[in-house]
Design a protein around this motif. Structure first.
Motif, PDB file in Angstrom:
ATOM      1  N   PHE A   6     -30.898 -34.644 -11.131  1.00  0.00           N
ATOM      2  CA  PHE A   6     -30.708 -34.814  -9.696  1.00  0.00           C
ATOM      3  C   PHE A   6     -30.623 -36.292  -9.350  1.00  0.00           C
ATOM      4  O   PHE A   6     -30.993 -37.162 -10.137  1.00  0.00           O
ATOM      5  CB  PHE A   6     -31.869 -34.168  -8.912  1.00  0.00           C
ATOM      6  N   VAL A   7     -30.117 -36.563  -8.163  1.00  0.00           N
ATOM      7  CA  VAL A   7     -30.186 -37.899  -7.571  1.00  0.00           C
ATOM      8  C   VAL A   7     -30.801 -37.745  -6.188  1.00  0.00           C
ATOM      9  O   VAL A   7     -30.668 -36.691  -5.557  1.00  0.00           O
ATOM     10  CB  VAL A   7     -28.809 -38.589  -7.462  1.00  0.00           C
ATOM     11  N   LYS A   8     -31.502 -38.794  -5.746  1.00  0.00           N
ATOM     12  CA  LYS A   8     -32.066 -38.768  -4.399  1.00  0.00           C
ATOM     13  C   LYS A   8     -31.398 -39.848  -3.563  1.00  0.00           C
ATOM     14  O   LYS A   8     -31.328 -41.002  -3.959  1.00  0.00           O
ATOM     15  CB  LYS A   8     -33.580 -38.973  -4.417  1.00  0.00           C
ATOM     16  N   TYR A   9     -30.890 -39.425  -2.396  1.00  0.00           N
ATOM     17  CA  TYR A   9     -30.187 -40.305  -1.470  1.00  0.00           C
ATOM     18  C   TYR A   9     -30.891 -40.300  -0.116  1.00  0.00           C
ATOM     19  O   TYR A   9     -31.585 -39.338   0.237  1.00  0.00           O
ATOM     20  CB  TYR A   9     -28.749 -39.819  -1.248  1.00  0.00           C
ATOM     21  N   VAL A  17     -32.381 -34.514  -1.988  1.00  0.00           N
ATOM     22  CA  VAL A  17     -32.209 -34.358  -3.427  1.00  0.00           C
ATOM     23  C   VAL A  17     -30.860 -33.681  -3.631  1.00  0.00           C
ATOM     24  O   VAL A  17     -30.592 -32.621  -3.046  1.00  0.00           O
ATOM     25  CB  VAL A  17     -33.343 -33.517  -4.034  1.00  0.00           C
ATOM     26  N   ILE A  18     -29.993 -34.310  -4.418  1.00  0.00           N
ATOM     27  CA  ILE A  18     -28.650 -33.779  -4.663  1.00  0.00           C
ATOM     28  C   ILE A  18     -28.538 -33.322  -6.116  1.00  0.00           C
ATOM     29  O   ILE A  18     -28.842 -34.084  -7.052  1.00  0.00           O
ATOM     30  CB  ILE A  18     -27.571 -34.845  -4.383  1.00  0.00           C
ATOM     31  N   VAL A  19     -28.105 -32.091  -6.311  1.00  0.00           N
ATOM     32  CA  VAL A  19     -27.788 -31.568  -7.643  1.00  0.00           C
ATOM     33  C   VAL A  19     -26.272 -31.482  -7.750  1.00  0.00           C
ATOM     34  O   VAL A  19     -25.629 -30.764  -6.972  1.00  0.00           O
ATOM     35  CB  VAL A  19     -28.438 -30.188  -7.882  1.00  0.00           C
ATOM     36  N   ALA A 106     -20.628 -37.843  -0.016  1.00  0.00           N
ATOM     37  CA  ALA A 106     -19.424 -38.677  -0.128  1.00  0.00           C
ATOM     38  C   ALA A 106     -19.701 -39.917  -0.952  1.00  0.00           C
ATOM     39  O   ALA A 106     -18.899 -40.307  -1.818  1.00  0.00           O
ATOM     40  CB  ALA A 106     -18.927 -39.063   1.265  1.00  0.00           C
ATOM     41  N   SER A 107     -20.843 -40.562  -0.698  1.00  0.00           N
ATOM     42  CA  SER A 107     -21.203 -41.753  -1.454  1.00  0.00           C
ATOM     43  C   SER A 107     -21.425 -41.423  -2.927  1.00  0.00           C
ATOM     44  O   SER A 107     -20.994 -42.163  -3.818  1.00  0.00           O
ATOM     45  CB  SER A 107     -22.470 -42.379  -0.853  1.00  0.00           C
ATOM     46  N   HIS A 108     -22.077 -40.291  -3.194  1.00  0.00           N
ATOM     47  CA  HIS A 108     -22.315 -39.880  -4.589  1.00  0.00           C
ATOM     48  C   HIS A 108     -20.998 -39.592  -5.312  1.00  0.00           C
ATOM     49  O   HIS A 108     -20.808 -40.027  -6.461  1.00  0.00           O
ATOM     50  CB  HIS A 108     -23.210 -38.649  -4.629  1.00  0.00           C
ATOM     51  N   LEU A 109     -20.090 -38.872  -4.665  1.00  0.00           N
ATOM     52  CA  LEU A 109     -18.814 -38.553  -5.312  1.00  0.00           C
ATOM     53  C   LEU A 109     -18.023 -39.824  -5.615  1.00  0.00           C
ATOM     54  O   LEU A 109     -17.340 -39.922  -6.642  1.00  0.00           O
ATOM     55  CB  LEU A 109     -17.995 -37.614  -4.429  1.00  0.00           C
ATOM     56  N   PHE A 110     -18.138 -40.812  -4.725  1.00  0.00           N
ATOM     57  CA  PHE A 110     -17.461 -42.090  -4.947  1.00  0.00           C
ATOM     58  C   PHE A 110     -18.101 -42.830  -6.120  1.00  0.00           C
ATOM     59  O   PHE A 110     -17.407 -43.334  -7.017  1.00  0.00           O
ATOM     60  CB  PHE A 110     -17.527 -42.934  -3.675  1.00  0.00           C
ATOM     61  N   ASN A 111     -19.423 -42.889  -6.119  1.00  0.00           N
ATOM     62  CA  ASN A 111     -20.131 -43.637  -7.171  1.00  0.00           C
ATOM     63  C   ASN A 111     -20.009 -42.970  -8.536  1.00  0.00           C
ATOM     64  O   ASN A 111     -19.826 -43.648  -9.556  1.00  0.00           O
ATOM     65  CB  ASN A 111     -21.617 -43.769  -6.811  1.00  0.00           C
ATOM     66  N   LEU A 350     -31.412 -43.736  -3.988  1.00  0.00           N
ATOM     67  CA  LEU A 350     -32.756 -44.244  -4.243  1.00  0.00           C
ATOM     68  C   LEU A 350     -33.127 -44.192  -5.719  1.00  0.00           C
ATOM     69  O   LEU A 350     -33.617 -45.158  -6.277  1.00  0.00           O
ATOM     70  CB  LEU A 350     -33.772 -43.442  -3.414  1.00  0.00           C
ATOM     71  N   PHE A 351     -32.907 -43.042  -6.342  1.00  0.00           N
ATOM     72  CA  PHE A 351     -33.201 -42.927  -7.775  1.00  0.00           C
ATOM     73  C   PHE A 351     -32.603 -41.638  -8.315  1.00  0.00           C
ATOM     74  O   PHE A 351     -32.204 -40.757  -7.548  1.00  0.00           O
ATOM     75  CB  PHE A 351     -34.713 -42.967  -8.055  1.00  0.00           C
TER      76      PHE A 351
END
Length: 383
Positions: A6-9, A17-19, A106-111, A350-351
């Motif tokens: 996961f990532v946390k934004y 928390v994004i899966v 959107a930010s996660h898909l870009f990164n 964040l992490f």
């Protein structure tokens, strides 16, 4: 033991928390609802406002959702969008939409995948999910979402007993009553009842919008919610009482007006600073508390302000009041165009990590999180 990357934004303090399930299915449908409790809980999990799951929008994924959750009479067209936006509340129910969550996605898909803009399906539990556009610009920390045009709240989400139509998209509630115990407002008012005017609009979520300076029968309470320029009183006392007041109003609407709002209601309290700047506080229905910010709530406030006060509005900044206690620069910029209303902010990753999903018979989750069947039964109210 199932390992879940996961990532946390966060976006304006609204944190998720994004899966990322675009390449691998880390969770079954039942596990998504169960993991929502572990993802959102600070004592028995990771800690966040909501769990988000990103999936590819294809026939196989839509069929798996239909089999497990029985949301739709007819399967949505998989060719409408590239991705699916799934959002889960702490109790495991699937929510409809989230402006800040979509900007974080959107930010996660870009990164992570280099996707600068794409189509994504939201409001998945409704009979007709909505497809919108999201993206991130040259700044990898940026994010935007076009939520389209606000709509009238579906009758399944809001009864008309206390309201009258104001426009084709807005319902007006001229008199809603909030009651208090004797002494609850001591030091600020001797009253035990507050009468409120409110406007209701659907921006992917149902939002009641209230401007306390003009919509409260006790307008002096507005300064408790947003602070006062007057020198009297202590700042900390006003902030603490204001927070209690927001929680009381939000919980009162969700408990005492449950026949009007059968699946709950988001409550926004707003104050106009200028023609292009408005402060906002939002009590969110699924989380059952005030969050530091709310994207669909920010749009609801801007939309109501546009219709009532500023018909020529093109761009406005919505200031998330609670987040600005910690980040003075926090803002959600809203832009109106013929093709919809866009939100932009600066999401921050964040992490990242890997969570060891607790088994479904574990004593921690077994008693505190719902089964998939319970979640489906509740969600049938809005399908």
């Amino acid at each position: 033991m199932n390992l879940v990357p996961f990532v946390k934004y966060t976006s304006c303090g609204n944190n998720f928390v994004i899966v990322d399930a675009t390449e691998h299915s880390w969770l079954t449908e039942a596990e998504m609802s169960r993991f929502a409790f572990q993802a959102t809980n600070t004592s028995f999990g990771i800690g966040c406002d909501n769990l988000l799951v990103i999936q590819r929008c294809n026939a196989a994924t839509l069929e798996s959702i239909a089999v497990a959750r029985r949301y739709w009479h007819t399967l949505p067209n998989a060719d409408q969008a590239e991705y699916l936006f799934r959002m889960f509340e702490p109790d495991g129910e699937e929510a409809l939409c989230c402006g800040n969550g979509l900007m974080c996605v959107a930010s996660h898909l870009f990164n992570q995948h280099g996707v600068s803009s794409t189509s994504i399906m939201t409001e998945v539990p409704l009979q007709t999910p909505k497809v919108i556009q999201i993206g991130a610009g040259d700044d990898p920390q940026g994010g935007w979402v076009n939520l389209g045009h606000p709509r009238r709240t579906p009758v399944e989400l809001a009864g008309s007993k206390h309201s009258t139509p104001l426009t084709a998209t807005i319902d007006f509630y001229p008199q809603m009553t909030i009651r208090f115990r004797e002494g609850d407002l001591r030091g600020f008012s001797h009253a035990t009842q507050l009468t409120i005017r409110a406007h209701l609009v659907f921006t992917g979520e149902p939002h009641l919008v209230i401007f306390p300076d003009r919509d409260f029968s006790l307008p002096e309470l507005a300064d408790c919610i947003f602070g006062s320029t007057n020198p009297g009183g202590t700042k900390e006392r006003r902030e603490n009482f204001g927070t209690w007041l927001v929680e009381h109003i939000g919980q009162y609407f969700n408990q005492r007006y449950s026949s009007t709002f059968p699946v709950g209601i988001n409550v926004n309290l707003a104050r106009q600073q200028s023609d292009t700047v408005i402060e906002n506080r939002c009590f969110e229905r699924g989380i059952n508390r005030e969050t530091l910010a709310c994207g669909t709530g920010a749009l609801a406030v801007a939309y109501i302000h546009h219709h009532i006060c500023q018909p020529d509005l093109v761009e406005i900044d919505i200031l998330p009041h609670r987040c600005r206690w910690h980040d003075k620069e926090a803002r959600i910029r809203i832009h109106r165009t013929d093709c919809g209303w866009s939100l932009a902010s600066a999401p921050v990753m964040l992490f990242d990590g890997v969570y060891r999903l607790l088994p479904d018979n574990h004593r921690v989750v077994g008693k505190l999180s719902p089964s998939l069947d319970e979640s489906v039964e509740l969600k049938r109210l809005i399908t």
